[in-house]
Design a protein around this motif. Sequence first.
Motif, PDB file in Angstrom:
ATOM      1  N   LEU A  38       0.827  -1.205   0.000  1.00 26.00           N
ATOM      2  CA  LEU A  38       0.000   0.000   0.000  1.00 26.00           C
ATOM      3  C   LEU A  38       0.863   1.258   0.000  1.00 26.00           C
ATOM      4  O   LEU A  38       0.593   2.212  -0.732  1.00 26.00           O
ATOM      5  N   ALA A  39       1.905   1.259   0.822  1.00 24.48           N
ATOM      6  CA  ALA A  39       2.785   2.420   0.900  1.00 24.48           C
ATOM      7  C   ALA A  39       3.558   2.623  -0.398  1.00 24.48           C
ATOM      8  O   ALA A  39       3.829   3.760  -0.789  1.00 24.48           O
ATOM      9  N   GLY A  42       0.049   2.161  -3.559  1.00 26.28           N
ATOM     10  CA  GLY A  42      -1.317   2.622  -3.344  1.00 26.28           C
ATOM     11  C   GLY A  42      -2.336   1.520  -3.574  1.00 26.28           C
ATOM     12  O   GLY A  42      -2.034   0.492  -4.180  1.00 26.28           O
ATOM     13  N   TYR A  43      -3.556   1.757  -3.078  1.00 28.22           N
ATOM     14  CA  TYR A  43      -4.591   0.726  -3.167  1.00 28.22           C
ATOM     15  C   TYR A  43      -4.958   0.400  -4.606  1.00 28.22           C
ATOM     16  O   TYR A  43      -5.129  -0.773  -4.963  1.00 28.22           O
ATOM     17  N   ARG A  45      -3.336   0.409  -7.404  1.00 28.15           N
ATOM     18  CA  ARG A  45      -2.356  -0.398  -8.151  1.00 28.15           C
ATOM     19  C   ARG A  45      -1.932  -1.647  -7.395  1.00 28.15           C
ATOM     20  O   ARG A  45      -1.196  -2.480  -7.933  1.00 28.15           O
ATOM     21  N   MET A  46      -2.368  -1.788  -6.155  1.00 33.36           N
ATOM     22  CA  MET A  46      -1.996  -2.958  -5.376  1.00 33.36           C
ATOM     23  C   MET A  46      -2.629  -4.211  -5.981  1.00 33.36           C
ATOM     24  O   MET A  46      -3.767  -4.178  -6.445  1.00 33.36           O
ATOM     25  N   GLN A 115       1.921   7.076   4.448  1.00 26.22           N
ATOM     26  CA  GLN A 115       1.538   6.843   3.060  1.00 26.22           C
ATOM     27  C   GLN A 115       0.190   6.141   2.964  1.00 26.22           C
ATOM     28  O   GLN A 115      -0.637   6.467   2.105  1.00 26.22           O
ATOM     29  N   VAL A 116      -0.026   5.169   3.831  1.00 23.18           N
ATOM     30  CA  VAL A 116      -1.226   4.327   3.727  1.00 23.18           C
ATOM     31  C   VAL A 116      -2.492   5.086   4.104  1.00 23.18           C
ATOM     32  O   VAL A 116      -3.516   4.996   3.417  1.00 23.18           O
ATOM     33  N   ASP A 119      -3.912   7.468   1.463  1.00 27.32           N
ATOM     34  CA  ASP A 119      -4.365   6.695   0.303  1.00 27.32           C
ATOM     35  C   ASP A 119      -5.699   6.022   0.586  1.00 27.32           C
ATOM     36  O   ASP A 119      -6.610   6.023  -0.258  1.00 27.32           O
ATOM     37  N   LEU A 120      -5.846   5.433   1.773  1.00 29.71           N
ATOM     38  CA  LEU A 120      -7.108   4.786   2.124  1.00 29.71           C
ATOM     39  C   LEU A 120      -8.236   5.815   2.257  1.00 29.71           C
ATOM     40  O   LEU A 120      -9.391   5.527   1.939  1.00 29.71           O
ATOM     41  N   GLU A 123      -9.379   6.498  -1.179  1.00 32.04           N
ATOM     42  CA  GLU A 123     -10.132   5.357  -1.695  1.00 32.04           C
ATOM     43  C   GLU A 123     -11.506   5.271  -1.033  1.00 32.04           C
ATOM     44  O   GLU A 123     -12.490   4.853  -1.659  1.00 32.04           O
TER      45      GLU A 123
END
Length: 206
Positions: A38-39, A42-43, A45-46, A115-116, A119-120, A123
């Motif tokens: 995730l870091a 990102g979600y 592209r994970m 970072q996470v 991003d979450l 999302e």
Amino acid sequence: MTTSRPQGEQPRRRAPAGAAVLREDVTEAIRAAVFEELAAVGYARMSIEGIARRAGVGKTAVYRRWRSKLHLVLDLVSAIAVHGLPAPDTGSLEGDLRLLYEVTSRALRHPVASQVIPDLQAEAARNPEIAEALQEALREGQHGVASGIVRAAVERGEMRSGVDEDLALDLVSGPLYWRSVVVRTKLPKGYVGRLAGATAAGLRAL
């Protein structure tokens, strides 16, 4: 030809055919890999493939535990909510707030968390399931601890009873979250102590 079993020896039990044995060390390796992935990407592209590669396992090991990357992330968010933050018990409102802020600020400064979390949040604006899981994590984690601090302060007589609990929780949790997650500026020296003192004063004035 049959062989007799020594007296007193119990027959060995076999695991049921097809039963999946989920090793805890593999599960933890996958969870750690999710945070790192995730870091890194990102979600959006994970991928399960990337998680498996980072954890050093096959894709099937991931799919045995979670059926999609969404369910994997939701499980991690729920786990964070369950573990939550340690409940401070210093004997004073300002002391409890200072300890809470020290622990929270260290967690938010962690490179992976920094970072996470944003991003979450992004999302969550597009995915109602992630939004609901994040809200639950905040309620059961940060707000759960903050609520305990407020209740303890009321019992000690440091705050009046019957205060607006939602407003009190906003005062406790909002400023540090704003500074660390939204504005994302470095906390100056002594900031946590000053914030604890100002928040305690604000709570007493409610």
